[in-house]
Design a protein around this motif. Sequence first.
Motif, PDB file in Angstrom:
ATOM      1  N   GLN A   1      -7.640  20.895 -10.092  1.00  0.00           N
ATOM      2  CA  GLN A   1      -6.607  20.427  -8.961  1.00  0.00           C
ATOM      3  C   GLN A   1      -5.837  19.447  -9.378  1.00  0.00           C
ATOM      4  O   GLN A   1      -4.718  19.371  -9.680  1.00  0.00           O
TER       5      GLN A   1
ATOM      6  N   ASP B   1       7.292  15.729 -14.293  1.00  0.00           N
ATOM      7  CA  ASP B   1       7.685  17.003 -14.203  1.00  0.00           C
ATOM      8  C   ASP B   1       8.384  17.278 -15.745  1.00  0.00           C
ATOM      9  O   ASP B   1       8.414  18.634 -15.757  1.00  0.00           O
TER      10      ASP B   1
ATOM     11  N   CYS C   1       0.982   7.797  -5.377  1.00  0.00           N
ATOM     12  CA  CYS C   1       0.213   8.285  -6.563  1.00  0.00           C
ATOM     13  C   CYS C   1       0.052   9.743  -6.785  1.00  0.00           C
ATOM     14  O   CYS C   1       0.363  10.319  -7.685  1.00  0.00           O
ATOM     15  N   VAL C   2      -0.586  10.474  -5.617  1.00  0.00           N
ATOM     16  CA  VAL C   2      -1.021  11.797  -5.605  1.00  0.00           C
ATOM     17  C   VAL C   2       0.079  12.706  -6.275  1.00  0.00           C
ATOM     18  O   VAL C   2      -0.232  13.837  -7.025  1.00  0.00           O
ATOM     19  N   THR C   3       1.294  12.397  -5.750  1.00  0.00           N
ATOM     20  CA  THR C   3       2.389  13.391  -6.094  1.00  0.00           C
ATOM     21  C   THR C   3       3.184  13.004  -7.053  1.00  0.00           C
ATOM     22  O   THR C   3       4.277  13.486  -7.328  1.00  0.00           O
ATOM     23  N   ALA C   4       2.830  12.021  -7.792  1.00  0.00           N
ATOM     24  CA  ALA C   4       3.620  11.348  -8.753  1.00  0.00           C
ATOM     25  C   ALA C   4       3.557  12.010 -10.214  1.00  0.00           C
ATOM     26  O   ALA C   4       3.729  11.594 -11.212  1.00  0.00           O
ATOM     27  N   GLY C   5       2.956  13.354 -10.255  1.00  0.00           N
ATOM     28  CA  GLY C   5       2.943  14.127 -11.357  1.00  0.00           C
ATOM     29  C   GLY C   5       4.129  14.125 -12.038  1.00  0.00           C
ATOM     30  O   GLY C   5       4.963  14.130 -11.529  1.00  0.00           O
TER      31      GLY C   5
ATOM     32  N   PHE D   1      -3.547  20.216 -12.690  1.00  0.00           N
ATOM     33  CA  PHE D   1      -2.374  20.791 -12.035  1.00  0.00           C
ATOM     34  C   PHE D   1      -1.261  19.910 -11.513  1.00  0.00           C
ATOM     35  O   PHE D   1      -0.149  19.898 -11.908  1.00  0.00           O
ATOM     36  N   VAL D   2      -1.929  18.954 -10.930  1.00  0.00           N
ATOM     37  CA  VAL D   2      -0.928  18.048 -10.148  1.00  0.00           C
ATOM     38  C   VAL D   2      -0.304  17.180 -11.310  1.00  0.00           C
ATOM     39  O   VAL D   2       1.126  16.779 -11.197  1.00  0.00           O
TER      40      VAL D   2
ATOM     41  N   VAL E   1       0.858  -1.516  -0.235  1.00  0.00           N
ATOM     42  CA  VAL E   1      -0.154  -0.045   0.077  1.00  0.00           C
ATOM     43  C   VAL E   1       0.773   1.310  -0.152  1.00  0.00           C
ATOM     44  O   VAL E   1       0.645   2.135  -0.772  1.00  0.00           O
ATOM     45  N   PRO E   2       1.848   1.417   0.731  1.00  0.00           N
ATOM     46  CA  PRO E   2       2.632   2.630   0.627  1.00  0.00           C
ATOM     47  C   PRO E   2       3.338   2.959  -0.403  1.00  0.00           C
ATOM     48  O   PRO E   2       3.416   3.924  -0.984  1.00  0.00           O
TER      49      PRO E   2
ATOM     50  N   LEU F   1       1.626   2.328  -3.231  1.00  0.00           N
ATOM     51  CA  LEU F   1       0.729   3.011  -3.986  1.00  0.00           C
ATOM     52  C   LEU F   1       0.552   4.607  -3.595  1.00  0.00           C
ATOM     53  O   LEU F   1       0.175   5.204  -4.367  1.00  0.00           O
ATOM     54  N   ALA F   2       1.194   4.739  -2.391  1.00  0.00           N
ATOM     55  CA  ALA F   2       0.670   6.020  -1.764  1.00  0.00           C
ATOM     56  C   ALA F   2       1.449   7.149  -2.594  1.00  0.00           C
ATOM     57  O   ALA F   2       0.906   8.433  -2.487  1.00  0.00           O
TER      58      ALA F   2
END
Lengths: 473, 296
Positions: A107, A39, A33-37, A110-111, A27-28, A30-31
């Motif tokens: 949102q 660059d 994900c949100v910030t894996a945009g 943008f991410v 699980v971590p 997967l964590a």
Amino acid sequence: MNPESQVRPYPTRRALLKTAATAAIAVPALAGCVTAGKDDDAPAAAGADKTAENPLGVKADAPLEVVVFKGGYGDDYAVAAETKYQQKYPQTKIDHKGLQKVGEAMQPRFVAGDPPDVVDNTGAGRLDIATLVGASQVSDLAGLLDAPSLDQPGKKVRDTLLPGVVEDGTFAGKTVALNFTYTVWGLWYSKSLFTERGWAYPKTWDEMITLCGEIKKTGVAPWTYQGKYPEYINDPLLSMAAKAGGPDLVKAVDNLQPGAWKQDGLVQAATAFAELAGRGFLMSGSEALSHTEAQAAWCQKKAAFIPCGSWLESEQKGVAPAGFDMVMGTVPARGGSDKLPVTAVQAASSESFLVPAKAKNPAGGQEYLRILFSKESATAFAKANSTLPSVTGATDGLTLTSGLGSVRDAVTAAGRDTFTYRFRTWYAPLAKAVDDATGELVNKRLSPADWANRIQKAADQVAQDSTVTKFTR
Amino acid sequence: MKHGRWRFLLGALVPALVLHVVFVLSPYAQAFWLSLTDWTGVAGEAQFVGADNYVRLGGDSLFLDAVRNNALLLLVVPLVTIALGLFLASMLRTSSSRLGQGYRIVYFFPQLLSLVVIAVLWSFVYNPNTGLLNSGLRAVGLGAMAQSWLAEPAFALVAVMVVLIWSSVGFYVVLFSAAIEGIPRELFEAALLDGAGKWATFSRVTLPLVRESVQVAFVYLGIAALDAFAVVQVMTVGPGGPDGATEVIGLSLYRTAFSYGKFGYASAMGVALFFATLTLAVLALRSGRKERLELA
């Protein structure tokens, strides 16, 4: 046949635990994900050559995506500008989205580094602009500001905007947003009611107190305010302080200077509003009324004054009785040695358009804004929405309603003497502290001195907080 | 054959498990991770900041106000709701059946309304000038007691509690009624023959036998009291005011994330709330474990 399954037809407790443990470890992973945009910069449409006709170097066939807040003003004005863009660049394909919750929809984009080319970051769910700036998600609009205006020959876009508009969109020296509407704050009253009773709009606070005494004797409450949202009563208070202390006072506040909130102008203004409450000049119950309730009571002539921004007239359409003739007056001066004339107004622009830093067609986005901020487009907007656009002279020659007319006159009378506090957009937590303190002040639970102390403490906290991006003006 | 069973089991379980992991577990895990970062909600990356966000919670006076208010809600709302629910349910048992049925339906009405609608309606009731409450007080000559209910720090939180209790009590009346109906009639008759009064019947027969329902109600109501976001957000001054008097953790979290753009810090609040709720649930369920009454 699998021999295992014969021995253990069902997963055993141990096997289950093992699976659970594996899941807990996975699980971590997967964590992220949100910030894996990603660059990596998307290949921005390579600019075409800049010409007199195409000063921003728009690539004629690059598609354009525009996201607009579809609130009180609708989005017809934005679509009209898109149509003009399409006429100018027939090969392009425009993707238009009119949304209510711009922040929520934008949102994730943008991410993910995949934002549209123009965003109208407005409405209740908008993204915090200071946060966007801090995250380098918005682009510098200097090129657009220095480009020639679309329909005012010889002028740059920068010179066609009302005072303060460029500053409102400027963060840390970069102009990253252009605001399309122009809002002025003041005190509203019914012209017909005042004429009928023979009341004259006061120029100084002493006159205001005298007048309030007279009004109270007639059974009408002198003031009401939108108590559920204390920021409304903050505006006249801070306006009065700004007039007393001038631009230096405002700058000290915005720059979080030590002791800024204890400046005489601010304490005096707080004292003035404490007096208003102390003498019982605020309609009882105002402190718990929402903006609709307080404004409705004011329209029913239960109270004479209400503080509000210039949107009030369109908001009260259908509530204000015929012949009410609401007009906006500027906040009275505290008197004595004010640094700004009494005609000075708190003015700020809103409906903020920006071009994301990772837009695929940034030149197209800026060109779109050049079309939107043309005089023709702004005039059409003013006509349709009875709201002042941020383009100079957009309302020239139009017949205006009593409210909008008074707002335009106030802007004209103020000339260059407009001011605005930036701390509200720069430091949202400080704005909350100020609202809470002022709510307590006008409910007689906080003295003017404690008001200043409390806000100063909150301002110092923001100043010392290393996680907050700081701005100066 | 056995092989087929495994395949069937897997086929039935895996989709649900995947959905659960992707949409339930992974957001949880992400919130735990984000609470250790300074993520702004719009940036593509986040810096690891360790326990900074948690340290900051302790010095955030508005958050501490929220914790205090949630604690008060937690003390009052479940107790009063359950007491009212039990009282009404046991009254319904003794009342004639048809009327009792009708009341049960009426009590359940608030449950059919969305919490937001309830909050809007009650904010009309509490309106200081035209609201039902103050108008009612004035009509019966108690005008001196009329208040600006939501704008007085002393009354605002109580006003919120009343709404929470009003909106949930009906559900628990129905829940407890069902539990009480499950008690064999003979027990009540025996108690009656033994000369037990109403209070003795309630405390010695009814209450011990619906104990498990009460326990479940405590857990649900406790979780609701630790939340209270919707009512506070819609109804109160500020919202969360006046001056933090009705601030709740959920509201602080929401504001920190969506107005202040501090998703990392907001996640820390969320994680703190998560552990508070978890502790509460475990404690409530543990406390009732000791004895189980068997109905013969």
